[in-house]
Design a protein around this motif. Structure first.
Motif, PDB file in Angstrom:
ATOM      1  N   ARG A 179      -3.421  -2.472  -8.465  1.00 31.01           N
ATOM      2  CA  ARG A 179      -3.324  -3.877  -8.052  1.00 31.01           C
ATOM      3  C   ARG A 179      -3.804  -4.108  -6.620  1.00 31.01           C
ATOM      4  O   ARG A 179      -3.589  -5.173  -6.065  1.00 31.01           O
ATOM      5  N   ILE A 180      -4.470  -3.153  -6.032  1.00 28.17           N
ATOM      6  CA  ILE A 180      -4.867  -3.256  -4.628  1.00 28.17           C
ATOM      7  C   ILE A 180      -5.886  -4.378  -4.418  1.00 28.17           C
ATOM      8  O   ILE A 180      -5.913  -4.999  -3.346  1.00 28.17           O
ATOM      9  N   ALA A 181      -6.701  -4.681  -5.409  1.00 26.92           N
ATOM     10  CA  ALA A 181      -7.656  -5.784  -5.275  1.00 26.92           C
ATOM     11  C   ALA A 181      -6.922  -7.115  -5.098  1.00 26.92           C
ATOM     12  O   ALA A 181      -7.333  -7.965  -4.303  1.00 26.92           O
ATOM     13  N   ARG A 182      -5.802  -7.293  -5.804  1.00 22.44           N
ATOM     14  CA  ARG A 182      -4.993  -8.498  -5.641  1.00 22.44           C
ATOM     15  C   ARG A 182      -4.378  -8.565  -4.237  1.00 22.44           C
ATOM     16  O   ARG A 182      -4.272  -9.635  -3.641  1.00 22.44           O
ATOM     17  N   VAL A 183      -3.958  -7.418  -3.713  1.00 25.03           N
ATOM     18  CA  VAL A 183      -3.369  -7.362  -2.374  1.00 25.03           C
ATOM     19  C   VAL A 183      -4.406  -7.770  -1.335  1.00 25.03           C
ATOM     20  O   VAL A 183      -4.129  -8.599  -0.457  1.00 25.03           O
ATOM     21  N   LEU A 184      -5.595  -7.212  -1.430  1.00 23.03           N
ATOM     22  CA  LEU A 184      -6.651  -7.532  -0.470  1.00 23.03           C
ATOM     23  C   LEU A 184      -7.042  -9.008  -0.560  1.00 23.03           C
ATOM     24  O   LEU A 184      -7.298  -9.657   0.462  1.00 23.03           O
ATOM     25  N   ASP A 185      -7.081  -9.550  -1.779  1.00 25.99           N
ATOM     26  CA  ASP A 185      -7.393 -10.958  -1.954  1.00 25.99           C
ATOM     27  C   ASP A 185      -6.317 -11.832  -1.309  1.00 25.99           C
ATOM     28  O   ASP A 185      -6.628 -12.813  -0.632  1.00 25.99           O
ATOM     29  N   ALA A 186      -5.058 -11.477  -1.503  1.00 21.68           N
ATOM     30  CA  ALA A 186      -3.961 -12.244  -0.899  1.00 21.68           C
ATOM     31  C   ALA A 186      -4.052 -12.210   0.619  1.00 21.68           C
ATOM     32  O   ALA A 186      -3.836 -13.225   1.293  1.00 21.68           O
ATOM     33  N   PHE A 187      -4.401 -11.050   1.172  1.00 22.51           N
ATOM     34  CA  PHE A 187      -4.579 -10.926   2.627  1.00 22.51           C
ATOM     35  C   PHE A 187      -5.728 -11.820   3.093  1.00 22.51           C
ATOM     36  O   PHE A 187      -5.582 -12.561   4.060  1.00 22.51           O
TER      37      PHE A 187
ATOM     38  N   ARG B 248       5.477 -11.157   1.699  1.00 21.77           N
ATOM     39  CA  ARG B 248       5.822 -11.996   0.551  1.00 21.77           C
ATOM     40  C   ARG B 248       4.661 -12.053  -0.436  1.00 21.77           C
ATOM     41  O   ARG B 248       4.842 -11.878  -1.644  1.00 21.77           O
ATOM     42  N   ARG B 249       3.446 -12.250   0.069  1.00 21.05           N
ATOM     43  CA  ARG B 249       2.275 -12.342  -0.791  1.00 21.05           C
ATOM     44  C   ARG B 249       1.956 -11.006  -1.470  1.00 21.05           C
ATOM     45  O   ARG B 249       1.552 -10.975  -2.630  1.00 21.05           O
ATOM     46  N   VAL B 250       2.142  -9.912  -0.760  1.00 19.76           N
ATOM     47  CA  VAL B 250       1.890  -8.590  -1.341  1.00 19.76           C
ATOM     48  C   VAL B 250       2.882  -8.316  -2.464  1.00 19.76           C
ATOM     49  O   VAL B 250       2.518  -7.801  -3.516  1.00 19.76           O
ATOM     50  N   ASN B 251       4.140  -8.656  -2.258  1.00 23.22           N
ATOM     51  CA  ASN B 251       5.142  -8.410  -3.301  1.00 23.22           C
ATOM     52  C   ASN B 251       4.872  -9.229  -4.555  1.00 23.22           C
ATOM     53  O   ASN B 251       5.152  -8.771  -5.664  1.00 23.22           O
ATOM     54  N   ILE B 252       4.303 -10.409  -4.394  1.00 18.48           N
ATOM     55  CA  ILE B 252       3.900 -11.191  -5.565  1.00 18.48           C
ATOM     56  C   ILE B 252       2.735 -10.505  -6.273  1.00 18.48           C
ATOM     57  O   ILE B 252       2.703 -10.417  -7.498  1.00 18.48           O
ATOM     58  N   ALA B 253       1.797  -9.968  -5.518  1.00 17.40           N
ATOM     59  CA  ALA B 253       0.602  -9.351  -6.097  1.00 17.40           C
ATOM     60  C   ALA B 253       0.895  -8.020  -6.788  1.00 17.40           C
ATOM     61  O   ALA B 253       0.198  -7.672  -7.741  1.00 17.40           O
TER      62      ALA B 253
END
Length: 165
Positions: A108-116, A143-148
């Protein structure tokens, strides 16, 4: 005459201290005693764990179980309203409790980077000023990372580099 003068000096030397000074000494002693008792009580409560102070062995066990996932370096434009060009360069690590969560985060790291990226591009220079500003950004990113990465949980985000240019 000398006998009378010496007796007058002796009488003045043995006179009791003024009333105000005595009260001040008693009050100061009482305050000092109260501080010693309160400090001892707080220390005893912290050692027992009642005030949230974890025993040393327990704190060491928690520190040993922490794992970090290093995110790649990110460089984004800050929102300046078109006035000038400012960049933010950030290097961060995700703190997780165990290695099993690392395996959940990895795909899910792509979602984390997108959220950042989405969040960081809307920041202004004024949002990054002071420790309170950096703390707010850290909390929002967590907060955003935990959602991702749900169902995994990221305990903290650690900034290794935060550069505004």
């Amino acid at each position: 005459m000398t006998d009378v003068t010496e007796s007058d000096d002796i009488d003045r030397g043995s006179a009791p201290a003024p009333q105000g000074r005595r009260k001040g000494l008693v009050l100061g002693g009482a305050v000092l005693g109260l501080l010693v008792v309160a400090g001892g009580g707080a220390y005893a409560l912290m050692q027992s764990g009642v005030l949230g102070g974890a025993p040393a062995a327990e704190a060491m066990a928690v520190a040993e179980d922490v794992h970090f996932y290093d995110l790649p370096v990110m460089t984004v434009n800050l929102n300046t309203g078109g006035e000038s060009v400012e960049f933010l360069r950030i290097t961060a690590s995700l703190e997780v409790r165990d290695a099993a969560m690392m395996e959940v985060i990895e795909p899910r790291i792509a979602r984390v980077l997108d959220a950042f990226q989405v969040y960081l591009r809307e920041l202004r220079r004024s949002d990054l000023e002071g420790s309170a500003g950096v703390y707010r950004i850290k909390e929002e990113l967590q907060r955003r990372v935990n959602i991702a990465v749900y169902p995994a949980v990221v305990d903290d985000i650690l900034f290794r580099e935060l550069l505004v240019q």
